[in-house]
Design a protein around this motif. Structure first.
Motif, mmCIF file in Angstrom:
data_model
loop_
_atom_site.group_PDB
_atom_site.id
_atom_site.type_symbol
_atom_site.label_atom_id
_atom_site.label_comp_id
_atom_site.label_asym_id
_atom_site.label_seq_id
_atom_site.Cartn_x
_atom_site.Cartn_y
_atom_site.Cartn_z
ATOM 1 N N PHE A 31 46.898 52.983 40.137
ATOM 2 C CA PHE A 31 45.862 53.496 39.249
ATOM 3 C C PHE A 31 46.461 54.061 37.969
ATOM 4 C CE2 PHE A 31 44.000 54.063 43.534
ATOM 5 C CZ PHE A 31 42.916 53.212 43.398
ATOM 6 N N ASN A 32 45.701 53.938 36.910
ATOM 7 C CA ASN A 32 46.022 54.542 35.629
ATOM 8 C C ASN A 32 44.984 55.645 35.426
ATOM 9 O OD1 ASN A 32 46.969 55.091 33.097
ATOM 10 N ND2 ASN A 32 45.989 53.327 32.135
ATOM 11 N N GLY A 33 45.205 56.791 36.005
ATOM 12 C CA GLY A 33 44.208 57.847 36.060
ATOM 13 C C GLY A 33 43.817 58.055 37.517
ATOM 14 N N TYR A 34 42.664 58.661 37.727
ATOM 15 C CA TYR A 34 42.297 58.962 39.114
ATOM 16 C C TYR A 34 41.713 57.749 39.835
ATOM 17 C CZ TYR A 34 40.840 61.455 43.222
ATOM 18 O OH TYR A 34 40.699 61.852 44.519
ATOM 19 N N LEU A 35 40.761 57.041 39.215
ATOM 20 C CA LEU A 35 40.159 55.871 39.858
ATOM 21 C C LEU A 35 40.237 54.600 39.022
ATOM 22 C CD1 LEU A 35 36.945 57.385 41.460
ATOM 23 C CD2 LEU A 35 38.979 56.595 42.640
ATOM 24 N N LYS A 36 40.796 54.675 37.822
ATOM 25 C CA LYS A 36 40.871 53.506 36.945
ATOM 26 C C LYS A 36 42.097 52.680 37.321
ATOM 27 C CE LYS A 36 40.678 52.222 32.085
ATOM 28 N NZ LYS A 36 41.766 51.324 31.886
ATOM 29 N N LEU A 37 41.863 51.420 37.632
ATOM 30 C CA LEU A 37 42.937 50.526 38.033
ATOM 31 C C LEU A 37 43.859 50.245 36.846
ATOM 32 C CD1 LEU A 37 43.894 48.843 40.463
ATOM 33 C CD2 LEU A 37 42.549 46.959 39.542
ATOM 34 N N ALA A 38 45.160 50.281 37.087
ATOM 35 C CA ALA A 38 46.131 49.957 36.041
ATOM 36 C C ALA A 38 46.068 48.459 35.739
ATOM 37 C CB ALA A 38 47.532 50.350 36.495
ATOM 38 N N LYS A 39 46.578 48.068 34.595
ATOM 39 C CA LYS A 39 46.597 46.645 34.209
ATOM 40 C C LYS A 39 47.610 45.868 35.042
ATOM 41 C CE LYS A 39 43.979 46.849 30.418
ATOM 42 N NZ LYS A 39 42.600 46.586 30.626
ATOM 43 N N ARG A 40 48.771 46.490 35.268
ATOM 44 C CA ARG A 40 49.835 45.834 36.026
ATOM 45 C C ARG A 40 50.778 46.892 36.591
ATOM 46 N NH1 ARG A 40 51.555 41.666 33.581
ATOM 47 N NH2 ARG A 40 50.018 41.654 31.948
ATOM 48 N N CYS A 41 51.599 46.467 37.525
ATOM 49 C CA CYS A 41 52.606 47.358 38.113
ATOM 50 C C CYS A 41 53.743 47.542 37.119
ATOM 51 C CB CYS A 41 53.130 46.755 39.413
ATOM 52 S SG CYS A 41 54.484 47.683 40.147
ATOM 53 N N GLU A 42 54.156 48.768 36.895
ATOM 54 C CA GLU A 42 55.243 49.025 35.955
ATOM 55 C C GLU A 42 56.614 48.709 36.556
ATOM 56 O OE1 GLU A 42 54.512 53.063 37.959
ATOM 57 O OE2 GLU A 42 53.223 51.545 37.078
ATOM 58 N N VAL A 43 56.692 48.463 37.868
ATOM 59 C CA VAL A 43 57.969 48.161 38.505
ATOM 60 C C VAL A 43 58.179 46.651 38.632
ATOM 61 C CG1 VAL A 43 59.344 48.459 40.610
ATOM 62 C CG2 VAL A 43 57.974 50.350 39.744
ATOM 63 N N CYS A 44 57.236 45.952 39.257
ATOM 64 C CA CYS A 44 57.405 44.514 39.506
ATOM 65 C C CYS A 44 56.569 43.637 38.586
ATOM 66 C CB CYS A 44 57.093 44.190 40.962
ATOM 67 S SG CYS A 44 55.346 44.321 41.409
ATOM 68 N N GLU A 45 55.778 44.245 37.701
ATOM 69 C CA GLU A 45 54.955 43.522 36.725
ATOM 70 C C GLU A 45 53.843 42.674 37.355
ATOM 71 O OE1 GLU A 45 55.197 43.878 33.354
ATOM 72 O OE2 GLU A 45 56.663 45.425 33.804
ATOM 73 N N LEU A 46 53.405 43.022 38.571
ATOM 74 C CA LEU A 46 52.277 42.312 39.190
ATOM 75 C C LEU A 46 51.019 42.605 38.394
ATOM 76 C CD1 LEU A 46 50.948 40.720 41.544
ATOM 77 C CD2 LEU A 46 50.663 42.912 42.694
ATOM 78 N N ASP A 47 50.312 41.558 37.984
ATOM 79 C CA ASP A 47 49.057 41.711 37.254
ATOM 80 C C ASP A 47 47.963 42.049 38.261
ATOM 81 O OD1 ASP A 47 47.012 41.659 35.407
ATOM 82 O OD2 ASP A 47 46.914 39.460 35.339
ATOM 83 N N TYR A 48 47.262 43.153 38.034
ATOM 84 C CA TYR A 48 46.200 43.575 38.942
ATOM 85 C C TYR A 48 44.859 42.935 38.610
ATOM 86 C CZ TYR A 48 49.394 47.317 40.450
ATOM 87 O OH TYR A 48 50.452 48.021 40.937
ATOM 88 N N GLY A 49 44.866 41.862 37.840
ATOM 89 C CA GLY A 49 43.634 41.179 37.471
ATOM 90 C C GLY A 49 42.890 40.601 38.665
ATOM 91 N N PHE A 50 43.581 40.363 39.766
ATOM 92 C CA PHE A 50 42.955 39.816 40.970
ATOM 93 C C PHE A 50 42.052 40.841 41.657
ATOM 94 C CE2 PHE A 50 46.592 42.107 42.546
ATOM 95 C CZ PHE A 50 46.129 42.678 43.709
ATOM 96 N N ALA A 51 42.279 42.104 41.395
ATOM 97 C CA ALA A 51 41.634 43.184 42.149
ATOM 98 C C ALA A 51 40.216 43.445 41.659
ATOM 99 C CB ALA A 51 42.455 44.449 42.060
ATOM 100 N N ASP A 52 39.302 43.424 42.589
ATOM 101 C CA ASP A 52 37.916 43.770 42.296
ATOM 102 C C ASP A 52 37.365 44.491 43.524
ATOM 103 O OD1 ASP A 52 35.377 44.016 41.281
ATOM 104 O OD2 ASP A 52 34.791 41.987 41.871
#
Length: 130
Positions: A31-52
């Motif tokens: 998360f980027n904040g409390y409930l807002k999903l981050a754009k991607r992982c800052e460690v492995c660069e996984l794009d969280y675009g799949f998440a809904d």
């Protein structure tokens, strides 16, 4: 298994979801904040675009939260006959707190399980219908 997934050790999705960690590497923030999903992982660069996660976690949490708080309020009323103002002071903040904590956990778990099971949006197959 995705090709890039073999580079990372297996991540237990429920633990990663509760800790709000990346479903692939288990290290980056989900998360980027409390409930807002981050754009991607800052460690492995996984794009969280799949998440809904949609409304699924919220509905489940509201039902569970309502059951817990109502049961506790009824128990307190039967055993202690608390004044109405005290019920408000106790149960409203408790309901809000439980709701916020459980919503974050459930949203994280749902997203990590979506990744593990390669879940995607449903689509209609229109081949052969013409």
């Amino acid at each position: 298994m995705r090709n890039e997934d073999s580079l990372y050790p297996p991540v237990e999705p429920i633990a990663a979801g509760i800790k709000a960690r990346c479903p692939r590497c288990g290290q980056g923030a989900l998360f980027n904040g409390y409930l807002k999903l981050a754009k991607r992982c800052e460690v492995c660069e996984l794009d969280y675009g799949f998440a809904d996660s949609g409304d699924g976690p919220v509905v489940f949490v509201l039902l569970l939260d309502g059951f817990i708080v109502t049961a506790l309020a009824l128990w307190a009323e039967v055993n202690y006959q608390l004044p109405l103002w005290l019920h408000f002071i106790i149960w409203i903040p408790l309901a809000i707190l439980i709701g916020l904590v459980l919503t974050r956990w459930m949203k994280g778990v749902l997203i990590t399980l979506q990744y593990k099971h390669k879940a995607a949006s449903g689509q209609l197959d229109k081949r052969g219908r013409e």
